[in-house]
Motif scaffolding. Structure first.
Motif, PDB file in Angstrom:
ATOM      1  N   ARG A 182       0.832  -1.212   0.000  1.00  0.00           N
ATOM      2  CA  ARG A 182       0.000   0.000   0.000  1.00  0.00           C
ATOM      3  C   ARG A 182       0.864   1.259   0.000  1.00  0.00           C
ATOM      4  N   TRP A 183       1.906   1.308   0.834  1.00  0.00           N
ATOM      5  CA  TRP A 183       2.781   2.491   0.864  1.00  0.00           C
ATOM      6  C   TRP A 183       3.572   2.624  -0.437  1.00  0.00           C
ATOM      7  N   PHE A 184       4.049   1.488  -0.949  1.00  0.00           N
ATOM      8  CA  PHE A 184       4.752   1.496  -2.235  1.00  0.00           C
ATOM      9  C   PHE A 184       3.838   2.015  -3.337  1.00  0.00           C
ATOM     10  N   PHE A 185       2.623   1.553  -3.344  1.00  0.00           N
ATOM     11  CA  PHE A 185       1.638   1.947  -4.351  1.00  0.00           C
ATOM     12  C   PHE A 185       1.347   3.446  -4.282  1.00  0.00           C
ATOM     13  N   LEU A 186       1.125   3.966  -3.074  1.00  0.00           N
ATOM     14  CA  LEU A 186       0.845   5.397  -2.924  1.00  0.00           C
ATOM     15  C   LEU A 186       2.028   6.245  -3.384  1.00  0.00           C
ATOM     16  N   GLY A 187       3.230   5.798  -3.055  1.00  0.00           N
ATOM     17  CA  GLY A 187       4.405   6.535  -3.503  1.00  0.00           C
ATOM     18  C   GLY A 187       4.522   6.576  -5.009  1.00  0.00           C
ATOM     19  N   GLU A 188       4.216   5.453  -5.664  1.00  0.00           N
ATOM     20  CA  GLU A 188       4.300   5.402  -7.117  1.00  0.00           C
ATOM     21  C   GLU A 188       3.234   6.277  -7.769  1.00  0.00           C
ATOM     22  N   VAL A 189       2.022   6.290  -7.213  1.00  0.00           N
ATOM     23  CA  VAL A 189       0.948   7.110  -7.784  1.00  0.00           C
ATOM     24  C   VAL A 189       1.314   8.595  -7.707  1.00  0.00           C
ATOM     25  N   VAL A 190       1.822   9.026  -6.551  1.00  0.00           N
ATOM     26  CA  VAL A 190       2.222  10.431  -6.393  1.00  0.00           C
ATOM     27  C   VAL A 190       3.349  10.775  -7.363  1.00  0.00           C
ATOM     28  N   ARG A 231       4.082   9.323 -10.195  1.00  0.00           N
ATOM     29  CA  ARG A 231       3.593   9.332 -11.571  1.00  0.00           C
ATOM     30  C   ARG A 231       2.766  10.578 -11.872  1.00  0.00           C
ATOM     31  N   ALA A 232       2.062  11.088 -10.860  1.00  0.00           N
ATOM     32  CA  ALA A 232       1.262  12.297 -11.073  1.00  0.00           C
ATOM     33  C   ALA A 232       2.136  13.459 -11.518  1.00  0.00           C
ATOM     34  N   GLY A 233       3.299  13.597 -10.903  1.00  0.00           N
ATOM     35  CA  GLY A 233       4.210  14.667 -11.309  1.00  0.00           C
ATOM     36  C   GLY A 233       4.902  14.377 -12.628  1.00  0.00           C
ATOM     37  N   SER A 234       5.343  13.119 -12.792  1.00  0.00           N
ATOM     38  CA  SER A 234       6.072  12.773 -14.008  1.00  0.00           C
ATOM     39  C   SER A 234       5.201  12.876 -15.254  1.00  0.00           C
ATOM     40  N   SER A 235       3.893  12.660 -15.099  1.00  0.00           N
ATOM     41  CA  SER A 235       3.000  12.757 -16.256  1.00  0.00           C
ATOM     42  C   SER A 235       2.930  14.185 -16.791  1.00  0.00           C
ATOM     43  N   GLN A 261      16.171  12.665  -7.645  1.00  0.00           N
ATOM     44  CA  GLN A 261      15.396  13.144  -8.782  1.00  0.00           C
ATOM     45  C   GLN A 261      14.646  14.427  -8.444  1.00  0.00           C
ATOM     46  N   GLY A 262      14.144  14.512  -7.212  1.00  0.00           N
ATOM     47  CA  GLY A 262      13.459  15.730  -6.791  1.00  0.00           C
ATOM     48  C   GLY A 262      14.374  16.939  -6.818  1.00  0.00           C
ATOM     49  N   ALA A 298       6.100  21.190  -9.816  1.00  0.00           N
ATOM     50  CA  ALA A 298       5.165  20.224  -9.227  1.00  0.00           C
ATOM     51  C   ALA A 298       5.758  18.820  -9.249  1.00  0.00           C
ATOM     52  N   ASP A 299       6.434  18.483 -10.326  1.00  0.00           N
ATOM     53  CA  ASP A 299       7.065  17.174 -10.408  1.00  0.00           C
ATOM     54  C   ASP A 299       8.139  17.020  -9.341  1.00  0.00           C
ATOM     55  N   ALA A 300       8.912  18.055  -9.098  1.00  0.00           N
ATOM     56  CA  ALA A 300       9.949  18.004  -8.057  1.00  0.00           C
ATOM     57  C   ALA A 300       9.342  17.707  -6.690  1.00  0.00           C
ATOM     58  N   ALA A 301       8.211  18.324  -6.382  1.00  0.00           N
ATOM     59  CA  ALA A 301       7.560  18.106  -5.093  1.00  0.00           C
ATOM     60  C   ALA A 301       7.059  16.668  -4.947  1.00  0.00           C
ATOM     61  N   THR A 302       6.567  16.087  -6.041  1.00  0.00           N
ATOM     62  CA  THR A 302       6.035  14.721  -5.945  1.00  0.00           C
ATOM     63  C   THR A 302       7.132  13.698  -5.667  1.00  0.00           C
ATOM     64  N   TYR A 303       8.340  13.949  -6.120  1.00  0.00           N
ATOM     65  CA  TYR A 303       9.440  13.036  -5.806  1.00  0.00           C
ATOM     66  C   TYR A 303       9.680  12.974  -4.298  1.00  0.00           C
ATOM     67  N   VAL A 304       9.611  14.110  -3.637  1.00  0.00           N
ATOM     68  CA  VAL A 304       9.840  14.157  -2.192  1.00  0.00           C
ATOM     69  C   VAL A 304       8.724  13.434  -1.447  1.00  0.00           C
ATOM     70  N   VAL A 305       7.488  13.652  -1.860  1.00  0.00           N
ATOM     71  CA  VAL A 305       6.353  12.973  -1.224  1.00  0.00           C
ATOM     72  C   VAL A 305       6.460  11.465  -1.422  1.00  0.00           C
ATOM     73  N   ALA A 306       6.846  11.039  -2.614  1.00  0.00           N
ATOM     74  CA  ALA A 306       6.995   9.609  -2.885  1.00  0.00           C
ATOM     75  C   ALA A 306       8.065   8.992  -1.995  1.00  0.00           C
ATOM     76  N   ALA A 307       9.158   9.710  -1.784  1.00  0.00           N
ATOM     77  CA  ALA A 307      10.213   9.204  -0.904  1.00  0.00           C
ATOM     78  C   ALA A 307       9.700   9.028   0.524  1.00  0.00           C
ATOM     79  N   ALA A 308       8.824   9.918   0.973  1.00  0.00           N
ATOM     80  CA  ALA A 308       8.252   9.800   2.315  1.00  0.00           C
ATOM     81  C   ALA A 308       7.392   8.546   2.439  1.00  0.00           C
ATOM     82  N   PHE A 309       6.591   8.247   1.426  1.00  0.00           N
ATOM     83  CA  PHE A 309       5.788   7.017   1.458  1.00  0.00           C
ATOM     84  C   PHE A 309       6.682   5.775   1.465  1.00  0.00           C
ATOM     85  N   LEU A 310       7.741   5.783   0.680  1.00  0.00           N
ATOM     86  CA  LEU A 310       8.637   4.632   0.624  1.00  0.00           C
ATOM     87  C   LEU A 310       9.371   4.413   1.942  1.00  0.00           C
TER      88      LEU A 310
END
Length: 408
Positions: A14-22, A24-28, A86-87, A175-187
């Motif tokens: 679940r945490w891995f999944f949430l990190g990936e979704v966040v 991907r939201a920025g990378s898209s 990456q962030g 925005a993409d830079a911010a999502t990398y940091v959030v994803a790292a927190a979930f991981l």
């Protein structure tokens, strides 16, 4: 029988999944933003190809070692560190673009760093699901990740195109830079027991050699990856570089972003059907899926219309969904956990090694014969490669049994 959402009951996934979704939201948003940031500086497909290739070259050069590193260390830790790096890179890119001081060489240097980090994160990411979930939960997990990525990808490119047209590409990059940091927190919340590394070699090079030997013994890894080499070279040049250039002169950044969103729609819709399909000859499915990417090339080479191009990308997205599920199910069934990242890195190396060639060659070719004709040539080559690869015995004889049979 597992439901589509049952993998989320496992906390680590679940945490891995949430990190990936966040993430991907920025990378898209970032792909469209970076392309038009470059075009704002230099209205040249050659300049865009240089920046894109600056990411691809180190990614390919270090991919094989990246797989060995990801197999030696805890993969969640590797992914967390890669997200933070990456962030930082994307934040620097956004700052330069927003300050209106970015030059092509700035973006080239930053993309060199980003490509190097991706060489490690790619094989680490693709080795996660089999260690997070039991066999019965893996197919719904792959489809869930694919659908979720495509869902955020539907709005991402369109929003990025709108931001580029109004506020400029820098805000999408921020925005993409911010999502990398959030994803790292979930991981950071993913807790996994250490895997069995009793067979690890004394060095990373030794681990790579062992992984290469295992890939050759399987027989099907290198042939499939070799076919992917040609597909990715054509797609990276025709759709990654020449596509935005054609769009800039026809439907604009907003139209291009909206059309590219169609690819995410195709991935999302196809996953519903694939959940009910049993794949028996998975690698042939991979090859056929790549062939569907020729459809957007046909549109770009003939009549460029936003909605027609979006429909073409829907078809291409369905092909990507086929590729993703078929390949992942094959690897998780045929490859032991300790080899996962190395096999994925070998596949990634062969798949991506020709991308810089496609990205750098597409500009001069378009100048020589015209952008539209170049797209049509690429589409024809895609179909020819599919016709050859889909009939090769090393690809067609691999079967899925539904249970892991990988040697230890």
């Amino acid at each position: 029988m597992s439901s589509r959402l049952s993998p989320l009951a496992t906390p680590a996934f679940r945490w891995f999944f949430l990190g990936e979704v966040v993430n991907r939201a920025g990378s898209s948003m970032a792909g469209v933003a970076l392309a038009f940031a470059v075009l704002d500086i230099s209205d040249s497909p050659g300049a865009l190809g240089l920046v894109v290739a600056a990411w691809t070259v180190p990614m390919v050069a270090f991919m094989l070692l990246g797989g060995a590193i990801a197999d030696r260390l805890p993969r969640a830790v590797v992914l967390r560190g890669c997200n933070l790096l990456q962030g930082a890179v994307q934040a620097a890119t956004a700052a330069l673009v927003l300050a209106d001081v970015a030059e092509i060489w700035h973006l080239v240097v930053l993309q060199l760093v980003a490509g190097t980090v991706f060489a490690v994160s790619y094989p680490a990411f693709h080795g996660m699901v089999p260690i997070l979930l039991p066999v019965g939960e893996r197919k719904p997990a792959y489809l869930l990740v694919s659908q979720s990525e495509s869902a955020v990808g539907i709005a991402g490119p369109a929003l990025s195109g709108l931001l580029v047209a109004t506020a400029g590409p820098g805000w999408a990059l921020a925005a993409d830079a911010a999502t990398y940091v959030v994803a790292a927190a979930f991981l950071a919340l993913v807790r996994l027991p250490p895997g069995d590394r009793s067979r690890a070699r004394p060095s990373v090079i030794g681990d790579f050699v062992a992984g290469w030997s295992f890939a050759r013994s399987l027989g099907w890894v290198i042939p499939v990856a070799s076919a992917s080499l040609v597909f990715n070279a054509l797609m990276s040049g025709a759709l990654g570089v020449l596509g935005p250039t054609i769009a800039d002169d026809t439907i604009g950044s907003e139209g291009w972003g909206l059309a590219r969103s169609g690819q995410a729609v195709g991935v999302f819709v196809a996953a519903f059907f694939l959940a009910r399909v049993t794949l028996r000859v998975p690698l042939r499915t991979c090859v056929l899926g790549f062939g569907l990417s020729a459809v957007p090339m046909l549109v770009l080479g003939t009549w460029v219309d936003t909605w027609l191009l979006a429909a073409a990308f829907v078809v291409a997205g369905a092909g990507l969904s086929l590729i993703d599920l078929a390949w992942n199910l094959t690897v998780q069934e045929k490859v032991p956990e300790a080899m996962l990242s190395r096999i994925m890195s070998i596949d990634g190396f062969f798949s991506f090694v020709a991308m810089p060639v496609g990205q750098l060659a597409i500009g001069p070719l378009a100048v020589a014969i015209g952008a539209g004709r170049t797209q049509l040539v690429c589409a024809v080559l895609m179909v020819l490669v599919v016709a050859v690869a889909a009939t090769r015995p090393t690809i067609t004889r691999v079967r899925l049994t539904g249970s892991p049979d990988a040697p230890a």
